[in-house]
Design an enzyme around this catalytic site. Structure first.
Site, short mmCIF file in Angstrom:
data_model
loop_
_atom_site.label_atom_id
_atom_site.label_comp_id
_atom_site.label_asym_id
_atom_site.label_seq_id
_atom_site.Cartn_x
_atom_site.Cartn_y
_atom_site.Cartn_z
CB SER A 191 115.71 -104.07 -65.67
OG SER A 191 117.04 -104.16 -65.20
CB SER A 218 119.97 -109.28 -58.78
OG SER A 218 120.69 -108.11 -58.46
CD GLU A 240 122.98 -103.75 -56.86
OE1 GLU A 240 123.25 -102.74 -57.55
OE2 GLU A 240 121.81 -104.11 -56.62
CD GLN A 250 125.19 -100.45 -59.38
OE1 GLN A 250 125.39 -101.38 -60.14
NE2 GLN A 250 124.26 -100.50 -58.43
CB CYS A 257 107.46 -91.39 -67.13
SG CYS A 257 105.98 -91.63 -68.14
#
EC number: 2.7.1.21
Length: 195
Positions: free
Chosen positions: A19, A22, A89, A91, A186
């Site tokens: 998305s 970064s 990052e 998470q 999806c």
């Protein structure tokens, strides 16, 4: 966005893989450097897909970063002349990252963090939801669903081309060969008995 008259705040950049998280973090850091502000970028040691000592976007943009093993290690690298602390990052960091980010913002630093807000199952990922709750600014980015072309807010983990099962390990660092952006419709997460 409102003008902030005091120093010290938290910005969260979140969304699915691919998305542009970064890329957006790198863009914000570069803008601060053009303004002659001092910035430092951190990343977790676990993120070594493209580089050991750079934050690298999927399209190849990069900025130097300090890899750290634990959240509190960030404090060892902070100096008073710094203006901006960026963490990619997020998470993947331990639970102390929320406290670390709070302390840095309270000390007057602009703190920019980027990370996945959902794991491959579509559930809240790590400390990102808490960081979103305490942030002054939250930017949620979307990718394009690789299956249908709709806006993608989820990350599909694929193993041998098939969706990973719900009870597979949460953390598995990979790139395009392991993950795809998917829309709500999806995105698939079977249980092991469904496979």
């Amino acid at each position: 966005m409102y003008l902030i008259n005091q120093n010290g705040w938290i910005e969260v950049i979140c969304g699915s893989m691919f998305s542009g998280k970064s890329e957006e973090l790198i863009r914000r850091v570069r803008r601060t450097q053009f303004a002659k502000q001092h910035a430092i970028v951190f990343k977790p040691c676990i993120d070594n897909r493209y580089s050991e000592e750079d934050v690298v976007s999927h399209n190849g943009l990069k900025v130097k970063a300090v890899p750290v093993s634990a959240s509190k290690d960030i404090f060892e690298h902070i100096t008073e002349d710094m203006d901006v602390i960026a963490i990619d990052e997020v998470q993947f960091f331990d639970g102390d990252i929320v406290e670390v980010v709070q302390v840095l913002a309270n000390r007057g630093y602009r703190v920019i963090v980027a990370g996945l807000d959902q794991d491959f199952r579509g559930l809240p990922f790590g400390q990102v939801p808490q960081l979103m709750a305490i942030a002054e600014h939250v930017t949620k980015l979307q990718a394009v669903c690789s299956a249908c072309g709709s806006p993608a807010s989820r990350t599909q983990r694929l193993i041998d081309g098939e969706p990973a099962a719900f009870d597979d390990p949460i953390i598995l660092v990979g790139a395009s060969e392991s993950y795809e952006p998917r829309c709500r419709h999806c995105h698939a997460v079977p249980t092991n008995k469904d496979k």
